[in-house]
Design a protein around this motif. Structure first.
Motif, PDB file in Angstrom:
ATOM      1  N   ARG A  46      22.260 -33.064  19.685  1.00 29.11           N
ATOM      2  CA  ARG A  46      22.825 -31.892  20.354  1.00 29.11           C
ATOM      3  C   ARG A  46      24.178 -31.552  19.751  1.00 29.11           C
ATOM      4  O   ARG A  46      24.995 -32.435  19.487  1.00 29.11           O
ATOM      5  N   ALA A  47      24.411 -30.284  19.544  1.00 26.88           N
ATOM      6  CA  ALA A  47      25.714 -29.840  19.056  1.00 26.88           C
ATOM      7  C   ALA A  47      26.734 -29.901  20.186  1.00 26.88           C
ATOM      8  O   ALA A  47      26.419 -29.589  21.342  1.00 26.88           O
ATOM      9  N   THR A  48      27.939 -30.309  19.870  1.00 29.31           N
ATOM     10  CA  THR A  48      29.015 -30.349  20.859  1.00 29.31           C
ATOM     11  C   THR A  48      29.716 -28.993  20.910  1.00 29.31           C
ATOM     12  O   THR A  48      29.554 -28.160  20.007  1.00 29.31           O
ATOM     13  N   PRO A  49      30.519 -28.727  21.954  1.00 32.83           N
ATOM     14  CA  PRO A  49      31.242 -27.447  22.020  1.00 32.83           C
ATOM     15  C   PRO A  49      32.126 -27.202  20.799  1.00 32.83           C
ATOM     16  O   PRO A  49      32.290 -26.054  20.384  1.00 32.83           O
ATOM     17  N   ALA A  50      32.684 -28.272  20.221  1.00 31.63           N
ATOM     18  CA  ALA A  50      33.531 -28.099  19.038  1.00 31.63           C
ATOM     19  C   ALA A  50      32.749 -27.506  17.880  1.00 31.63           C
ATOM     20  O   ALA A  50      33.284 -26.713  17.093  1.00 31.63           O
ATOM     21  N   GLU A  51      31.486 -27.881  17.766  1.00 30.29           N
ATOM     22  CA  GLU A  51      30.640 -27.351  16.697  1.00 30.29           C
ATOM     23  C   GLU A  51      30.148 -25.946  17.035  1.00 30.29           C
ATOM     24  O   GLU A  51      30.129 -25.057  16.173  1.00 30.29           O
ATOM     25  N   THR A  81      40.432 -32.756  24.888  1.00 35.08           N
ATOM     26  CA  THR A  81      39.602 -33.648  24.070  1.00 35.08           C
ATOM     27  C   THR A  81      38.149 -33.204  23.952  1.00 35.08           C
ATOM     28  O   THR A  81      37.584 -33.247  22.849  1.00 35.08           O
ATOM     29  N   PRO A  82      37.454 -32.793  25.042  1.00 35.80           N
ATOM     30  CA  PRO A  82      36.041 -32.415  24.889  1.00 35.80           C
ATOM     31  C   PRO A  82      35.822 -31.214  23.986  1.00 35.80           C
ATOM     32  O   PRO A  82      34.702 -31.004  23.501  1.00 35.80           O
ATOM     33  N   LYS A  83      36.863 -30.446  23.735  1.00 33.38           N
ATOM     34  CA  LYS A  83      36.747 -29.302  22.832  1.00 33.38           C
ATOM     35  C   LYS A  83      36.857 -29.720  21.365  1.00 33.38           C
ATOM     36  O   LYS A  83      36.695 -28.883  20.470  1.00 33.38           O
ATOM     37  N   LEU A  84      37.159 -30.997  21.134  1.00 34.00           N
ATOM     38  CA  LEU A  84      37.377 -31.480  19.767  1.00 34.00           C
ATOM     39  C   LEU A  84      36.372 -32.538  19.337  1.00 34.00           C
ATOM     40  O   LEU A  84      36.363 -32.945  18.175  1.00 34.00           O
ATOM     41  N   VAL A  85      35.524 -33.012  20.269  1.00 35.62           N
ATOM     42  CA  VAL A  85      34.569 -34.086  19.961  1.00 35.62           C
ATOM     43  C   VAL A  85      33.520 -33.596  18.973  1.00 35.62           C
ATOM     44  O   VAL A  85      32.916 -32.537  19.155  1.00 35.62           O
ATOM     45  N   GLU A  86      33.285 -34.401  17.938  1.00 37.91           N
ATOM     46  CA  GLU A  86      32.359 -34.012  16.878  1.00 37.91           C
ATOM     47  C   GLU A  86      30.912 -34.349  17.219  1.00 37.91           C
ATOM     48  O   GLU A  86      29.999 -33.571  16.936  1.00 37.91           O
ATOM     49  N   LYS A  87      30.672 -35.524  17.818  1.00 38.09           N
ATOM     50  CA  LYS A  87      29.327 -35.970  18.181  1.00 38.09           C
ATOM     51  C   LYS A  87      29.377 -36.627  19.558  1.00 38.09           C
ATOM     52  O   LYS A  87      30.369 -37.254  19.941  1.00 38.09           O
ATOM     53  N   GLU A  88      28.261 -36.538  20.288  1.00 37.45           N
ATOM     54  CA  GLU A  88      28.250 -37.000  21.672  1.00 37.45           C
ATOM     55  C   GLU A  88      28.522 -38.492  21.814  1.00 37.45           C
ATOM     56  O   GLU A  88      29.214 -38.917  22.742  1.00 37.45           O
ATOM     57  N   ARG A  89      27.973 -39.303  20.932  1.00 42.29           N
ATOM     58  CA  ARG A  89      28.149 -40.749  21.073  1.00 42.29           C
ATOM     59  C   ARG A  89      29.594 -41.193  20.822  1.00 42.29           C
ATOM     60  O   ARG A  89      29.960 -42.314  21.167  1.00 42.29           O
ATOM     61  N   GLN A  90      30.410 -40.346  20.257  1.00 44.83           N
ATOM     62  CA  GLN A  90      31.808 -40.699  20.033  1.00 44.83           C
ATOM     63  C   GLN A  90      32.604 -40.754  21.332  1.00 44.83           C
ATOM     64  O   GLN A  90      33.708 -41.310  21.361  1.00 44.83           O
ATOM     65  N   THR A  91      32.064 -40.201  22.407  1.00 47.09           N
ATOM     66  CA  THR A  91      32.803 -40.187  23.670  1.00 47.09           C
ATOM     67  C   THR A  91      33.049 -41.594  24.203  1.00 47.09           C
ATOM     68  O   THR A  91      34.036 -41.823  24.917  1.00 47.09           O
ATOM     69  N   ARG A  92      32.182 -42.537  23.890  1.00 46.66           N
ATOM     70  CA  ARG A  92      32.397 -43.917  24.344  1.00 46.66           C
ATOM     71  C   ARG A  92      33.621 -44.521  23.658  1.00 46.66           C
ATOM     72  O   ARG A  92      34.476 -45.131  24.304  1.00 46.66           O
ATOM     73  N   PHE A  93      33.712 -44.371  22.362  1.00 51.42           N
ATOM     74  CA  PHE A  93      34.844 -44.893  21.602  1.00 51.42           C
ATOM     75  C   PHE A  93      36.146 -44.217  22.031  1.00 51.42           C
ATOM     76  O   PHE A  93      37.170 -44.878  22.244  1.00 51.42           O
ATOM     77  N   ILE A  94      36.097 -42.901  22.208  1.00 52.21           N
ATOM     78  CA  ILE A  94      37.310 -42.145  22.518  1.00 52.21           C
ATOM     79  C   ILE A  94      37.696 -42.309  23.984  1.00 52.21           C
ATOM     80  O   ILE A  94      38.862 -42.582  24.303  1.00 52.21           O
ATOM     81  N   GLY A  95      36.727 -42.133  24.899  1.00 52.83           N
ATOM     82  CA  GLY A  95      37.038 -42.179  26.322  1.00 52.83           C
ATOM     83  C   GLY A  95      37.243 -43.581  26.847  1.00 52.83           C
ATOM     84  O   GLY A  95      38.324 -43.912  27.352  1.00 52.83           O
ATOM     85  N   TYR A  96      36.229 -44.421  26.712  1.00 51.84           N
ATOM     86  CA  TYR A  96      36.338 -45.792  27.226  1.00 51.84           C
ATOM     87  C   TYR A  96      37.308 -46.611  26.374  1.00 51.84           C
ATOM     88  O   TYR A  96      38.186 -47.304  26.895  1.00 51.84           O
ATOM     89  N   GLY A  97      37.162 -46.518  25.059  1.00 51.50           N
ATOM     90  CA  GLY A  97      38.031 -47.299  24.175  1.00 51.50           C
ATOM     91  C   GLY A  97      39.481 -46.871  24.228  1.00 51.50           C
ATOM     92  O   GLY A  97      40.389 -47.704  24.165  1.00 51.50           O
TER      93      GLY A  97
END
Length: 750
Positions: free
Chosen positions: A101-106, A385-401
């Motif tokens: 799925r494309a993110t809003p940034a894309e 941040t959600p306007k800049l995320v490139e791929k959905e699975r990166q949210t774990r690294f960025i948000g939780y991490g």
């Protein structure tokens, strides 16, 4: 070699239709890369055992002192286990991201607010935005209760609550085009719950930003060295933004090294400038002057393009922040300072500490907000941040991490605070109304507290101030000076001796002010987005983020709001941080309760398959609601003036009516009456709005559970046309797919 292909039912994305590689790693390849091997098992067993030993040393095997290395080991081991296992459960069962799925940034890329950003840069941007003053101030203030309560809440709380909130809010906002938490509340909870959430979010944001700015003011007040060094970070950040945009696009490591060298030069130069007459005249500023400077800065920074100041400065401040915290952790392991502060102090039970008043439950949990759980993060996770995320699975690294790293900042702040002498700690963090502002009066006050250990002397305070290049360290509330002194106390033992304490102190002040200012302008930007959307319900033109008058008007309104509270805090006779920070902590945690309530309702609407995992959100939601509502009741109804805002207001009103000047001059009494009235009124408004949101969210969730899956407000999926790895370290399958995309790019002359 196994060639990764798109996961799922075999349908081809638009990217594949254009003869490009897959946009996501297959589930088969993902399972292959995460397969358990004997070395992996041994490593995780070792991490678990080390963490268990560290917790045992902190909680059970305690003598007169405890070594600081156990704080580092307990934190790191718990974070690693939480990230590797608990966040995976959330990803697999609760969120279920799909990189096809494309993110809003894309989808909405516009070069301003929606920009697909490298996950490492975005991690830095997000971390810098969330990690403001909270992880510094809260743990330092809470140190008056002893080291163990704060340690448990910071480390365990972030794994089960704080990181869960950040991760889930970021993900669900991304699935909704980057909507703010207020917008999501309106969509999910309806008119009543949504309106209450939006009003509460805007008001709470004003308080949060004001206190963040107040910490900077207290750190830089009458410190020419600090003012010069922090001021120089602005042109450095602008240079970095222009460098990455026009001179050397994509050269992140290169510009980071240049920025680091320039920052060190600014710190060294600050010491030289502070030693000159013209430097003293220009940069020795009163706190009110600095406050007005930050207000002007907040307005300008919030309307500039994100690439010009925010993104490069965020990345630079993250580079500095993580580097300093890791460096401090390494120094603690090498120096191994012995902590003499008890696990629990008498103030934890009496609730009448000189730094802040209130019993351990619930005030520990609202004093240590950022670092364990922070509602402010929900605004960042749903605003920029959600306007800049490139791929959905990166949210774990960025948000939780990202939240785990902030928690580590909080633990290091706590260790730094408890590593210095207890007497110095209380002299620095008690308000001037108690310490008297002089070395002699501060010593008399501190020695009357009945602390364990040797008595404090005036020479200790004056020599410590001289060692770090300051005129005084008395009543430097706000956490930043205490952390800076603790860092200098530990780092000078590595090398350089006491001659280096001044450098390390101002190095810490500079890096703290740098990332706190990042939270100020990022928070103002998010608040502007929220206000624009709210006004846009009546005047649609305001929803257009490219309409400059709307941007300027909404930014000015929000800056005026937090600027007013900032000036009240700077001029507060009882010590701005000491009286305003409890309101900050309660407001911050009330906002976390609102965010978790919204997420709870969203998950309930996703269908019965998700309901069995609702406890992941429900547990921190219930706990947060209980502690924040209880704390609010204390601040509103407590008859003890040092705890209740209205009780204190009544005390000073009585003194004013009787003409009694024992509590201060008439203007002092008037200021306290005004400030406590503002604080008490806001406390009532915040808790009422939060209760409304929680009740509405519970009704919506119960209704959704009964009916089953329904429209939860997510945007319609669109196929992605790009690929990027999910975490900091790429897996084998991701490296293979990256190579394929590089080949395609080279073939197209990109």
């Amino acid at each position: 070699m196994t060639t990764p292909s798109a996961a799922g039912d075999g349908t081809h994305s638009a990217a594949q239709a254009l003869d490009t590689p897959p946009t996501a790693v297959t589930e088969e390849d993902r399972r292959r890369d995460s397969r358990w091997t004997l070395p992996k098992i041994l490593i995780w067993v070792a991490i678990a055992l080390l963490g268990a030993v560290a917790w045992t040393m902190l909680a059970f095997v305690r003598g007169e002192t405890v070594n600081a290395i156990w704080f580092v080991f307990a934190a790191v081991c718990t974070y690693l286990i939480g990230y590797r296992f608990y966040s995976k459960v959330i990803e697999r069962h609760l969120l279920r991201p799909d990189d096809r799925r494309a993110t809003p940034a894309e989808i909405r890329e516009d070069g301003k607010d929606y920009v697909p950003t490298d996950r490492r840069v975005l991690y830095g941007h997000h971390f810098a935005a969330i990690a403001g003053a909270g992880p510094l101030v809260g743990p330092v203030l809470a140190a008056q209760m002893g080291f163990l309560p704060g340690t448990i809440w910071i480390i365990v709380g972030v794994v089960l609550a704080g990181a869960v909130q950040d991760y889930t809010v970021l993900f669900f906002s991304m699935r909704r085009g980057g909507r703010s938490i207020g917008q999501m509340a309106r969509d999910v909870l309806g008119r009543i719950g949504g309106t209450a959430a939006i009003i509460a979010s805007l008001l709470i944001m004003i308080i949060i930003i004001a206190i963040l700015a107040l910490v900077v003011v207290n750190a830089l007040g009458e410190s020419p060295w600090g003012v010069f060094s922090v001021a120089m970070t602005l042109p450095i950040a602008l240079f970095m933004g222009l460098y990455l945009r026009f001179l050397r696009p994509g050269r992140i490591t290169e510009v980071s090294l240049i920025g680091f060298v320039l920052l060190i030069a600014a710190i060294v130069g600050g010491g030289a400038v502070a030693g000159t007459e013209w430097g003293q005249a220009m940069f020795h500023l009163d706190r009110s002057v600095i406050a007005w400077g930050i207000i002007v800065y907040g307005f300008i920074a919030a309307i500039l393009p994100v690439w010009l100041l925010l993104a490069p400065r965020d990345y630079l401040s993250t580079f500095m922040k993580i580097g300093v915290i890791v460096m401090l952790a390494g120094a603690i392991v090498l120096v191994r300072p012995e902590i003499t502060v008890p696990a629990f102090t008498d103030f934890a039970f009496t609730g009448l500490g000189p730094v802040f008043s209130g019993p351990l439950f619930p005030f520990l949990f609202v004093t240590i907000a950022c670092g364990a759980l922070s509602g402010f993060h929900a605004l960042i996770s749903s605003g920029t941040t959600p306007k800049l995320v490139e791929k959905e699975r990166q949210t774990r690294f960025i948000g939780y991490g990202g939240m785990l790293m902030e928690s580590f900042v909080a633990i290091m702040a706590l260790v730094a605070a408890i590593s210095i002498d207890q007497g110095i700690y209380f002299a620095m963090n008690a308000p001037a109304a108690l310490t008297g502002g002089t070395a002699e009066s501060a010593v008399a006050f501190v020695n009357s507290l009945g602390l364990t250990g040797p008595s404090l002397t005036p020479d200790v305070l004056t020599s410590t101030a001289a060692a770090v290049g300051e005129e005084s360290i008395i009543s430097r509330t706000g956490g930043a000076p205490t952390l800076a002194l603790g860092l200098a106390h530990i780092m000078h033992q590595i090398g350089g001796g006491t001659a280096m304490m001044g450098f390390w102190y101002h190095f810490a002040i500079m890096f703290e002010a740098l990332f706190i200012l990042t939270a100020v302008d990022a928070g103002t930007r998010v608040a502007r987005f929220m206000l624009q959307d709210s006004i846009g319900a009546w005047v649609p033109r305001f929803r257009d983020n490219s309409w400059r008058p709307g941007v300027w008007i909404c930014t000015a309104i929000m800056v005026a709001g937090w600027g007013y509270i900032l000036i009240l805090g700077v001029t507060d006779p009882l010590g701005g941080i000491n009286t305003f920070f409890p309101l900050f902590g309660i407001a911050n945690q009330l906002l976390a309760a609102i965010a978790l309530a919204v997420v709870f309702a969203i998950v309930a609407k996703r269908g019965r398959d998700y309901v069995r995992w609702l406890w992941i959100i429900g547990v921190p939601l219930v706990f947060t609601a209980v502690i924040t509502i209880t704390a609010s009741m204390y601040k509103i109804f407590s008859p003890v003036p040092s705890i209740g805002y209205w009780a204190n207001n009544a005390k000073y009103r009585a003194a004013q009516a009787a003409g009694d000047d024992a509590l201060g001059a008439p203007e002092v009494i008037e200021a306290v009456i005004r400030n406590t009235a503002v604080q008490g009124t806001l406390s009532i408004v915040f808790v009422v709005l939060t209760i409304v949101v929680i009740i509405v969210a519970a009704v919506v969730a119960i209704s959704a559970i009964r009916r089953g899956a329904e429209d939860d407000g997510e945007d319609a999926p669109q196929p992605s046309r790009r690929f990027a790895p999910a975490g900091l370290i790429t897996t084998r399958a991701e490296r293979e797919l990256e190579a394929q995309w590089r080949d395609v790019g080279a073939g197209h002359g990109r």
